[in-house]
Design a protein around this motif. Structure first.
Motif, PDB file in Angstrom:
ATOM      1  N   LEU A   1     -20.483 -64.914  69.052  1.00 32.06           N
ATOM      2  CA  LEU A   1     -19.666 -63.708  68.992  1.00 32.06           C
ATOM      3  C   LEU A   1     -20.241 -62.566  69.820  1.00 32.06           C
ATOM      4  O   LEU A   1     -19.513 -61.645  70.202  1.00 32.06           O
ATOM      5  CB  LEU A   1     -19.508 -63.268  67.533  1.00 32.06           C
ATOM      6  CG  LEU A   1     -18.802 -64.267  66.608  1.00 32.06           C
ATOM      7  CD1 LEU A   1     -18.768 -63.740  65.189  1.00 32.06           C
ATOM      8  CD2 LEU A   1     -17.388 -64.558  67.101  1.00 32.06           C
ATOM      9  N   ARG A   2     -21.575 -62.563  70.041  1.00 30.66           N
ATOM     10  CA  ARG A   2     -22.256 -61.557  70.865  1.00 30.66           C
ATOM     11  C   ARG A   2     -22.054 -60.139  70.345  1.00 30.66           C
ATOM     12  O   ARG A   2     -22.097 -59.176  71.103  1.00 30.66           O
ATOM     13  CB  ARG A   2     -21.753 -61.660  72.314  1.00 30.66           C
ATOM     14  CG  ARG A   2     -22.038 -62.996  72.961  1.00 30.66           C
ATOM     15  CD  ARG A   2     -20.987 -63.402  73.966  1.00 30.66           C
ATOM     16  NE  ARG A   2     -20.719 -62.392  74.977  1.00 30.66           N
ATOM     17  CZ  ARG A   2     -21.290 -62.347  76.185  1.00 30.66           C
ATOM     18  NH1 ARG A   2     -22.184 -63.246  76.515  1.00 30.66           N
ATOM     19  NH2 ARG A   2     -20.962 -61.411  77.048  1.00 30.66           N
ATOM     20  N   ASN A   3     -21.839 -60.010  69.051  1.00 29.03           N
ATOM     21  CA  ASN A   3     -21.601 -58.701  68.462  1.00 29.03           C
ATOM     22  C   ASN A   3     -22.058 -58.738  67.006  1.00 29.03           C
ATOM     23  O   ASN A   3     -21.537 -59.525  66.217  1.00 29.03           O
ATOM     24  CB  ASN A   3     -20.113 -58.343  68.545  1.00 29.03           C
ATOM     25  CG  ASN A   3     -19.817 -56.944  68.061  1.00 29.03           C
ATOM     26  OD1 ASN A   3     -20.040 -56.611  66.904  1.00 29.03           O
ATOM     27  ND2 ASN A   3     -19.311 -56.119  68.966  1.00 29.03           N
ATOM     28  N   GLN A   4     -23.022 -57.890  66.647  1.00 28.33           N
ATOM     29  CA  GLN A   4     -23.583 -57.965  65.305  1.00 28.33           C
ATOM     30  C   GLN A   4     -22.626 -57.462  64.231  1.00 28.33           C
ATOM     31  O   GLN A   4     -22.583 -58.007  63.122  1.00 28.33           O
ATOM     32  CB  GLN A   4     -24.902 -57.199  65.236  1.00 28.33           C
ATOM     33  CG  GLN A   4     -24.825 -55.723  65.562  1.00 28.33           C
ATOM     34  CD  GLN A   4     -26.202 -55.080  65.619  1.00 28.33           C
ATOM     35  OE1 GLN A   4     -27.211 -55.761  65.511  1.00 28.33           O
ATOM     36  NE2 GLN A   4     -26.246 -53.769  65.803  1.00 28.33           N
ATOM     37  N   VAL A   5     -21.834 -56.445  64.549  1.00 29.75           N
ATOM     38  CA  VAL A   5     -20.880 -55.929  63.570  1.00 29.75           C
ATOM     39  C   VAL A   5     -19.822 -56.981  63.251  1.00 29.75           C
ATOM     40  O   VAL A   5     -19.484 -57.230  62.086  1.00 29.75           O
ATOM     41  CB  VAL A   5     -20.222 -54.635  64.072  1.00 29.75           C
ATOM     42  CG1 VAL A   5     -19.148 -54.174  63.097  1.00 29.75           C
ATOM     43  CG2 VAL A   5     -21.268 -53.542  64.277  1.00 29.75           C
ATOM     44  N   LEU A   6     -19.292 -57.614  64.298  1.00 29.41           N
ATOM     45  CA  LEU A   6     -18.290 -58.665  64.098  1.00 29.41           C
ATOM     46  C   LEU A   6     -18.885 -59.843  63.343  1.00 29.41           C
ATOM     47  O   LEU A   6     -18.230 -60.419  62.459  1.00 29.41           O
ATOM     48  CB  LEU A   6     -17.744 -59.116  65.456  1.00 29.41           C
ATOM     49  CG  LEU A   6     -16.673 -60.211  65.434  1.00 29.41           C
ATOM     50  CD1 LEU A   6     -15.464 -59.764  64.626  1.00 29.41           C
ATOM     51  CD2 LEU A   6     -16.263 -60.573  66.861  1.00 29.41           C
ATOM     52  N   SER A   7     -20.108 -60.207  63.678  1.00 29.56           N
ATOM     53  CA  SER A   7     -20.765 -61.334  63.006  1.00 29.56           C
ATOM     54  C   SER A   7     -20.954 -61.056  61.526  1.00 29.56           C
ATOM     55  O   SER A   7     -20.660 -61.910  60.676  1.00 29.56           O
ATOM     56  CB  SER A   7     -22.123 -61.614  63.665  1.00 29.56           C
ATOM     57  OG  SER A   7     -21.964 -61.963  65.025  1.00 29.56           O
ATOM     58  N   LEU A   8     -21.446 -59.866  61.199  1.00 30.55           N
ATOM     59  CA  LEU A   8     -21.614 -59.503  59.797  1.00 30.55           C
ATOM     60  C   LEU A   8     -20.263 -59.422  59.093  1.00 30.55           C
ATOM     61  O   LEU A   8     -20.136 -59.801  57.924  1.00 30.55           O
ATOM     62  CB  LEU A   8     -22.339 -58.161  59.682  1.00 30.55           C
ATOM     63  CG  LEU A   8     -23.820 -58.156  60.058  1.00 30.55           C
ATOM     64  CD1 LEU A   8     -24.368 -56.737  60.058  1.00 30.55           C
ATOM     65  CD2 LEU A   8     -24.629 -59.032  59.108  1.00 30.55           C
ATOM     66  N   GLY A   9     -19.258 -58.945  59.808  1.00 31.42           N
ATOM     67  CA  GLY A   9     -17.922 -58.829  59.230  1.00 31.42           C
ATOM     68  C   GLY A   9     -17.283 -60.166  58.916  1.00 31.42           C
ATOM     69  O   GLY A   9     -16.363 -60.244  58.096  1.00 31.42           O
ATOM     70  N   ILE A  10     -17.763 -61.225  59.561  1.00 28.41           N
ATOM     71  CA  ILE A  10     -17.255 -62.570  59.292  1.00 28.41           C
ATOM     72  C   ILE A  10     -18.142 -63.308  58.290  1.00 28.41           C
ATOM     73  O   ILE A  10     -17.660 -63.912  57.330  1.00 28.41           O
ATOM     74  CB  ILE A  10     -17.139 -63.377  60.598  1.00 28.41           C
ATOM     75  CG1 ILE A  10     -16.024 -62.794  61.476  1.00 28.41           C
ATOM     76  CG2 ILE A  10     -16.886 -64.857  60.308  1.00 28.41           C
ATOM     77  CD1 ILE A  10     -15.908 -63.451  62.827  1.00 28.41           C
ATOM     78  N   LEU A  11     -19.451 -63.271  58.511  1.00 28.62           N
ATOM     79  CA  LEU A  11     -20.376 -64.081  57.709  1.00 28.62           C
ATOM     80  C   LEU A  11     -20.482 -63.604  56.264  1.00 28.62           C
ATOM     81  O   LEU A  11     -20.460 -64.417  55.334  1.00 28.62           O
ATOM     82  CB  LEU A  11     -21.759 -64.086  58.366  1.00 28.62           C
ATOM     83  CG  LEU A  11     -21.878 -64.888  59.656  1.00 28.62           C
ATOM     84  CD1 LEU A  11     -23.226 -64.654  60.313  1.00 28.62           C
ATOM     85  CD2 LEU A  11     -21.677 -66.384  59.380  1.00 28.62           C
TER      86      LEU A  11
END
Length: 255
Positions: free
Chosen positions: A173-183
């Motif tokens: 995803l190359r994006n920490q906010v998006l990754s946290l928002g999914i995981l």
């Protein structure tokens, strides 16, 4: 070509220099140990009420490791931040310029983060186990009892695999906010909710968190149609798939 040991040293320096990643590991330790101790103490004080309607044997090991249910959150955040910070700050461009061999870069990063997560997890679960058993008093168990050592060691492996899975997802995803928002919603909302839905719960049993958690149980509960080591292998397959996806994205896309 950059030498792999030198890249490993560089990745280790990055991890140590970012306070957020260090603190997430500290929080992982504190949550798992403190929650495990508290629940073990409460179980001892209210043992008859807690076990009154249970037909399965009392699992003192799982009780002392109850903090892992929240510790998962911290170890997932660690994996996301350790990778995502580099993309957020733009340092990934510097890293790729210094190490153009992307497989070497990702291999070193994964090795450093994976080993660090495993060592912290190993210390955490053993401390949680011994403190929890002390709190349980006469209801405690020991590492020499059947399957207990496997469950404690399996807990460390489980946390490590969740960290590796989050690393792979963040690389994709190359994006920490998006990754946290999914995981985070996936592990703490989607998976628990779907696990009680009759038509899909048999599928949810093969999700990484559900499969890996089988390794923590000393006594089979019937929630998993496979054994503890098979559960860890399923979780490892998820982690490997995520890391492979992360590598393919890193290889094909610019920073």
């Amino acid at each position: 070509m950059a030498a792999f040991p030198a890249v490993v040293q560089s990745e280790w320096t990055k991890v140590r220099s970012i306070r957020s990643t260090v603190w997430t590991l500290v929080v992982t330790f504190l949550i798992v140990v403190a929650m495990g101790f508290a629940i073990s103490l409460l179980t001892k004080l209210n043992y008859d009420q807690f076990t009154e309607h249970n037909t399965a044997p009392f699992d003192a090991t799982t009780t002392s490791l109850a903090g892992i249910s929240l510790g998962e959150l911290a170890i997932v955040v660690f994996g996301v931040l350790a990778v995502g910070n580099e993309y957020a700050s733009g340092m990934i461009r510097v890293s790729l310029a210094a190490v153009p061999q992307r497989g070497v870069l990702m291999g070193a990063k994964t090795a450093v983060l994976g080993v660090l997560a495993f060592l912290v997890s190993l210390v955490t679960v053993f401390v949680a186990f011994f403190l929890g058993q002390a709190a349980l008093g006469q209801y405690s168990t020991g590492l020499g009892e059947p399957h207990v050592l496997r469950a404690v060691f399996g807990a460390a492996c489980y946390l490590t695999l969740l960290c590796l899975f989050s690393i792979g997802v963040t690389m994709m995803l190359r994006n920490q906010v998006l990754s946290l928002g999914i995981l985070i919603p996936f592990f703490f909302l989607v998976s628990p909710i779907l696990s009680i839905v009759p038509k899909v719960k048999d599928v949810v049993r093969y999700f990484p968190d559900r499969a890996g958690s089988a390794a923590l149980q000393v006594y089979p509960t019937g929630d998993h149609p496979y054994g503890p080591w098979t559960g860890l292998l399923i979780c490892a397959a998820w982690a490997a798939a995520a890391l492979l996806g992360g590598y393919l994205v890193l290889k094909k896309r610019d920073a």
